[in-house]
Write an enzyme that holds these catalytic residues in place. Structure first.
Site, PDB file in Angstrom:
ATOM      1  N   GLU A  91      57.719  12.169  76.918  1.00 44.54           N
ATOM      2  CA  GLU A  91      58.981  11.782  76.280  1.00 44.54           C
ATOM      3  C   GLU A  91      59.799  10.891  77.213  1.00 44.54           C
ATOM      4  OE1 GLU A  91      59.903  14.991  72.943  1.00 44.54           O
ATOM      5  OE2 GLU A  91      60.562  15.699  74.893  1.00 44.54           O
ATOM      6  N   CYS A 104      65.723   7.180  80.937  1.00 45.17           N
ATOM      7  CA  CYS A 104      65.218   8.323  81.693  1.00 45.17           C
ATOM      8  C   CYS A 104      63.707   8.396  81.483  1.00 45.17           C
ATOM      9  CB  CYS A 104      65.912   9.588  81.188  1.00 45.17           C
ATOM     10  SG  CYS A 104      65.315  11.098  81.955  1.00 45.17           S
ATOM     11  N   CYS A 111      54.328  19.497  84.326  1.00 46.03           N
ATOM     12  CA  CYS A 111      54.927  19.602  85.657  1.00 46.03           C
ATOM     13  C   CYS A 111      54.427  20.884  86.306  1.00 46.03           C
ATOM     14  CB  CYS A 111      56.453  19.646  85.527  1.00 46.03           C
ATOM     15  SG  CYS A 111      57.331  19.635  87.104  1.00 46.03           S
ATOM     16  N   CYS A 115      60.160  25.479  87.047  1.00 45.53           N
ATOM     17  CA  CYS A 115      61.545  25.961  87.133  1.00 45.53           C
ATOM     18  C   CYS A 115      61.831  26.812  85.882  1.00 45.53           C
ATOM     19  CB  CYS A 115      62.516  24.791  87.209  1.00 45.53           C
ATOM     20  SG  CYS A 115      62.268  23.757  88.674  1.00 45.53           S
ATOM     21  N   CYS A 118      63.462  25.080  82.701  1.00 42.84           N
ATOM     22  CA  CYS A 118      63.071  23.727  82.302  1.00 42.84           C
ATOM     23  C   CYS A 118      61.844  23.741  81.393  1.00 42.84           C
ATOM     24  CB  CYS A 118      62.795  22.880  83.541  1.00 42.84           C
ATOM     25  SG  CYS A 118      62.343  21.180  83.142  1.00 42.84           S
ATOM     26  N   CYS A 332      68.885  17.224  79.695  1.00 53.59           N
ATOM     27  CA  CYS A 332      68.229  17.642  80.933  1.00 53.59           C
ATOM     28  C   CYS A 332      67.426  18.908  80.702  1.00 53.59           C
ATOM     29  CB  CYS A 332      69.258  17.952  82.007  1.00 53.59           C
ATOM     30  SG  CYS A 332      70.227  16.554  82.504  1.00 53.59           S
TER      31      CYS A 332
HETATM   32  N1  SAH Z   1      61.615  17.356  88.667  1.00 54.59           N
HETATM   33  C1  SAH Z   1      62.770  16.575  89.050  1.00 54.59           C
HETATM   34  C2  SAH Z   1      63.195  15.649  87.941  1.00 54.59           C
HETATM   35  C3  SAH Z   1      63.783  16.324  86.731  1.00 54.59           C
HETATM   36  S1  SAH Z   1      65.427  15.826  86.628  1.00 54.59           S
HETATM   37  C4  SAH Z   1      63.879  17.514  89.494  1.00 54.59           C
HETATM   38  O1  SAH Z   1      63.697  18.708  89.375  1.00 54.59           O
HETATM   39  O2  SAH Z   1      64.874  17.054  90.014  1.00 54.59           O
HETATM   40  C5  SAH Z   1      66.048  16.898  85.504  1.00 54.59           C
HETATM   41  C6  SAH Z   1      67.212  17.709  86.015  1.00 54.59           C
HETATM   42  O3  SAH Z   1      67.576  18.614  84.961  1.00 54.59           O
HETATM   43  C7  SAH Z   1      66.848  18.572  87.218  1.00 54.59           C
HETATM   44  O4  SAH Z   1      67.948  18.740  88.063  1.00 54.59           O
HETATM   45  C8  SAH Z   1      66.523  19.875  86.528  1.00 54.59           C
HETATM   46  O5  SAH Z   1      66.560  20.976  87.377  1.00 54.59           O
HETATM   47  C9  SAH Z   1      67.583  19.916  85.477  1.00 54.59           C
HETATM   48  N2  SAH Z   1      67.285  20.862  84.404  1.00 54.59           N
HETATM   49  C10 SAH Z   1      66.099  21.403  84.089  1.00 54.59           C
HETATM   50  N3  SAH Z   1      66.223  22.245  83.048  1.00 54.59           N
HETATM   51  C11 SAH Z   1      67.522  22.221  82.691  1.00 54.59           C
HETATM   52  C12 SAH Z   1      68.271  22.845  81.664  1.00 54.59           C
HETATM   53  N4  SAH Z   1      67.687  23.679  80.792  1.00 54.59           N
HETATM   54  N5  SAH Z   1      69.582  22.576  81.583  1.00 54.59           N
HETATM   55  C13 SAH Z   1      70.170  21.709  82.445  1.00 54.59           C
HETATM   56  N6  SAH Z   1      69.523  21.085  83.415  1.00 54.59           N
HETATM   57  C14 SAH Z   1      68.201  21.332  83.551  1.00 54.59           C
END
Ligand code: SAH
Length: 344
Positions: A91, A104, A111, A115, A118, A332
């Site tokens: 996406e 983006c 991945c 996390c 995510c 995000c």
């Molecule tokens: N893998 C990289 C790039 C992803 S950026 C990283 O972790 O930085 C996406 C951002 O959104 C990251 O800071 C991630 O932790 C955050 N994120 C992931 N899941 C989320 C959620 N459910 N709500 C808000 N932010 C989230």
């Protein structure tokens, strides 16, 4: 599977052409079509001979991403499910603002970081994207959404520093003055805290923005949200960030997803501020976007503001980033592979 031509620099395209028995100037023509004019098909490239397209087409493709679905949010955010040459999908999101457009991009199919909150890691990791597949996402958005974007953020699906070489190649292609020419300072790399990647980036001599996902003021809390804490603990991450700011004279942005009752108290903010004090950085707080597999909620608006106020009292500048595109699961942490259903 065919390799994306968008991942090659001009001299490499020239070599591909001469190796196939065609004159070197065809390589320059290819570069202009792909990187300057954003061609995403052989048909689009009018002045190239059919024999060249056929010869190169055995191994290479100018069409590494194809829109399978599109969804638009009333706020203007648009999301595409893009199909890849091997049938996988990713996406890509466009976030328009009044005077600028931000794309983006995804860097991996799936991945490994897993996390807790995510969606991108829920199905595990499938493969890395090539530089051409990454750059082509930006060309796709430019083609269908009114031209060259102002900003590119590597914040889609995947961990950029788990695919370091292809990501850096994509950055240099997008930044190339004879291509899209996106300024380095308009390109943001975001990492979950892959320390070797932070260290390597410090030595690249690039003016890109670095964001680091912290999400907690202390290791125990971070570990609950991010398994990567077990591999690269936050003290090591922060030490690498200090080296990075010293080497590059750039600031680091820490991303901090706020989860009610987990990491959002004023005490959490005060502890975070004391850890970051004296460090050239800012904090980007993001209220949690809903993800089906994660049992957590965003704090209230007041609680988010109280968190930022407590950070400010601790001497750390923070801003609240309302993540755009929730209407179409484009915010995000909501991107997934092969995920878009009709209308979403
Ligand atoms: N893998 C990289 C790039 C992803 S950026 C990283 O972790 O930085 C996406 C951002 O959104 C990251 O800071 C991630 O932790 C955050 N994120 C992931 N899941 C989320 C959620 N459910 N709500 C808000 N932010 C989230």
């Amino acid at each position: 599977m065919k390799t994306a031509l968008q991942g090659l620099f001009s001299d490499e395209l020239r070599e591909v052409c001469t190796d196939a028995g065609f004159p070197a100037f065809r390589g320059k023509q290819l570069w202009d079509w792909l990187q300057r004019r954003g061609a995403l098909s052989w048909e689009a490239m009018g002045n190239l001979p059919r024999a060249l397209k056929e010869a190169l087409g055995e191994r290479w493709t100018p069409a590494p991403v194809k829109a399978l679905r599109e969804a638009g949010d009333p706020g203007g955010t648009r999301k595409w499910l893009l199909g890849l040459d091997d049938g996988e999908s990713i996406e890509t999101v466009l976030i328009p603002a009044r005077d600028r457009k931000t794309v983006c991009v995804s860097t991996q199919v799936g991945c490994k970081m897993a996390c807790a909150f995510c969606a991108s890691g829920k199905g595990g990791w499938v493969r890395n994207l090539s530089a051409g597949e990454i750059a082509a996402q930006v060309h796709h958005v430019a083609a269908v959404a009114g031209g060259r974007p102002n900003n590119v953020v590597f914040m889609g699906m995947g961990e950029p520093f788990d695919n370091y070489d292809e990501v850096l190649r994509a950055v240099r292609l997008l930044n190339h003055p004879d291509g899209l020419n996106i300024g380095a300072r308009k390109i943001t790399l975001s990492t979950s805290g892959v320390v070797p990647g932070i260290r390597r980036l410090a030595g690249e001599g690039l003016q890109v923005e670095l964001s680091v996902s912290l999400h907690a003021p202390r290791p125990e809390t971070r570990r609950r949200l991010m398994p990567v804490e077990g591999r690269w603990p936050m003290d090591e991450v922060l030490a690498a960030c200090r080296e990075y700011t010293a080497a590059t004279k750039r600031i680091v942005t820490f991303e901090y997803t706020l989860v009610r009752g987990v990491n959002d108290s004023a005490a959490d903010a005060a502890e975070l501020a004391s850890r970051l004090r004296g460090f050239p950085c800012r904090v980007n707080a993001i209220p949690l976007s809903p993800v089906a597999e994660f049992d957590g909620e965003a704090p209230s608006r007041e609680a988010c503001q109280a968190f930022l106020d407590a950070l400010a009292r601790g001497g750390i500048e923070g801003t609240l980033r309302e993540s755009k595109g929730k209407g179409v699961s484009a915010a995000c942490g909501q991107l997934r592979r092969g995920a878009m259903r009709g209308g979403e």
